[in-house]
Design a protein around this motif. Structure first.
Motif, short mmCIF file in Angstrom:
data_model
loop_
_atom_site.label_atom_id
_atom_site.label_comp_id
_atom_site.label_asym_id
_atom_site.label_seq_id
_atom_site.Cartn_x
_atom_site.Cartn_y
_atom_site.Cartn_z
N ASN A 11 0.81 -1.21 0.00
CA ASN A 11 0.00 0.00 0.00
C ASN A 11 0.85 1.27 0.00
O ASN A 11 0.31 2.37 -0.13
CB ASN A 11 -0.90 0.04 1.25
CG ASN A 11 -2.07 -0.94 1.14
OD1 ASN A 11 -2.36 -1.46 0.06
ND2 ASN A 11 -2.71 -1.21 2.25
N TYR A 12 2.18 1.10 0.13
CA TYR A 12 3.06 2.24 0.34
C TYR A 12 4.18 2.30 -0.68
O TYR A 12 4.80 1.29 -1.03
CB TYR A 12 3.67 2.17 1.74
CG TYR A 12 2.63 2.27 2.82
CD1 TYR A 12 2.02 1.13 3.33
CD2 TYR A 12 2.24 3.51 3.33
CE1 TYR A 12 1.05 1.22 4.32
CE2 TYR A 12 1.28 3.61 4.31
CZ TYR A 12 0.69 2.45 4.80
OH TYR A 12 -0.27 2.55 5.77
N HIS A 13 4.44 3.52 -1.11
CA HIS A 13 5.69 3.79 -1.83
C HIS A 13 6.78 3.94 -0.76
O HIS A 13 6.51 4.28 0.39
CB HIS A 13 5.58 5.07 -2.64
CG HIS A 13 4.35 5.13 -3.50
ND1 HIS A 13 4.05 4.17 -4.44
CD2 HIS A 13 3.33 6.03 -3.54
CE1 HIS A 13 2.91 4.48 -5.04
NE2 HIS A 13 2.45 5.60 -4.50
N TRP A 30 5.17 1.45 -5.19
CA TRP A 30 4.73 0.24 -4.48
C TRP A 30 5.07 -1.05 -5.24
O TRP A 30 5.38 -2.07 -4.64
CB TRP A 30 3.23 0.30 -4.21
CG TRP A 30 2.40 0.15 -5.45
CD1 TRP A 30 1.99 1.14 -6.31
CD2 TRP A 30 1.89 -1.07 -5.99
NE1 TRP A 30 1.27 0.61 -7.33
CE2 TRP A 30 1.19 -0.75 -7.18
CE3 TRP A 30 1.95 -2.40 -5.59
CZ2 TRP A 30 0.56 -1.72 -7.96
CZ3 TRP A 30 1.33 -3.37 -6.37
CH2 TRP A 30 0.65 -3.02 -7.54
N ALA A 44 8.17 5.67 4.24
CA ALA A 44 7.08 5.15 3.43
C ALA A 44 5.89 6.09 3.49
O ALA A 44 5.63 6.73 4.52
CB ALA A 44 6.67 3.76 3.89
N ASP A 45 5.18 6.16 2.37
CA ASP A 45 4.01 7.01 2.30
C ASP A 45 3.11 6.51 1.19
O ASP A 45 3.60 5.89 0.22
CB ASP A 45 4.43 8.46 2.02
CG ASP A 45 3.36 9.47 2.41
OD1 ASP A 45 3.54 10.15 3.45
OD2 ASP A 45 2.36 9.56 1.69
N ARG A 46 1.84 6.79 1.28
CA ARG A 46 0.91 6.42 0.20
C ARG A 46 0.95 7.42 -0.94
O ARG A 46 0.43 7.14 -2.03
CB ARG A 46 -0.50 6.29 0.76
CG ARG A 46 -0.70 5.01 1.58
CD ARG A 46 -1.98 5.02 2.35
NE ARG A 46 -1.93 5.97 3.48
CZ ARG A 46 -2.89 6.11 4.38
NH1 ARG A 46 -3.98 5.38 4.29
NH2 ARG A 46 -2.76 6.97 5.36
N GLU A 62 4.51 9.62 6.10
CA GLU A 62 3.72 8.95 7.12
C GLU A 62 4.58 8.16 8.10
O GLU A 62 4.35 8.18 9.30
CB GLU A 62 2.71 8.00 6.47
CG GLU A 62 1.58 8.70 5.73
CD GLU A 62 0.61 7.70 5.13
OE1 GLU A 62 -0.27 7.19 5.87
OE2 GLU A 62 0.72 7.42 3.92
#
Length: 124
Positions: free
Chosen positions: A31-33, A53, A98-100, A112
């Motif tokens: 769910n995360y880059h 991702w 990591a972040d969406r 995040e």
């Protein structure tokens, strides 16, 4: 919560290499880059590399292009940063993040999730 733990830093001579991994746990990693940032003593944290991702998009800072390679293995929830031809100016604490949002992970600094960092010291 997504937990990120870096390891694999250390002391290396100029021209040498390191490959710090970042282990993710706690949430669905795909769910995360993901990205790597670094912070040298007395300087602001700066972007190093990012991977989306699926691993199909990768971006590098100009200062590391051709020397650093970011990769991820979603099967084992890992993000790696292969660093070669290290220079003294690469000395810094390296942080996995990591972040969406792809924009966030390629620019920082408000992501995040962050790891606590691993120190890389390059000596001549």
């Amino acid at each position: 919560q997504l937990h990120l733990v870096e390891s694999g830093g250390g002391l290396v001579q100029a021209g040498g290499s390191l490959r710090p991994p970042c282990a993710a746990s706690g949430r669905t990693f795909t769910n995360y880059h993901a990205g790597w940032f670094r912070q040298a003593p007395g300087k602001e944290r700066e972007f190093v590399a990012a991977i989306n991702w699926s691993g199909s998009m990768i971006v590098y800072a100009d200062s590391v292009k051709g020397r650093f390679t970011i990769s991820r293995d979603n099967a084992v929830n890992m993000v790696n940063l292969q660093m070669i031809s290290l220079k003294p100016e690469d000395t810094a604490s390296y942080f996995c993040a990591a972040d969406r949002s792809w924009t966030a992970v390629t620019t920082g600094p408000d992501l995040e999730y962050w790891g606590k960092g691993t120190l890389v010291t390059v000596i001549t």
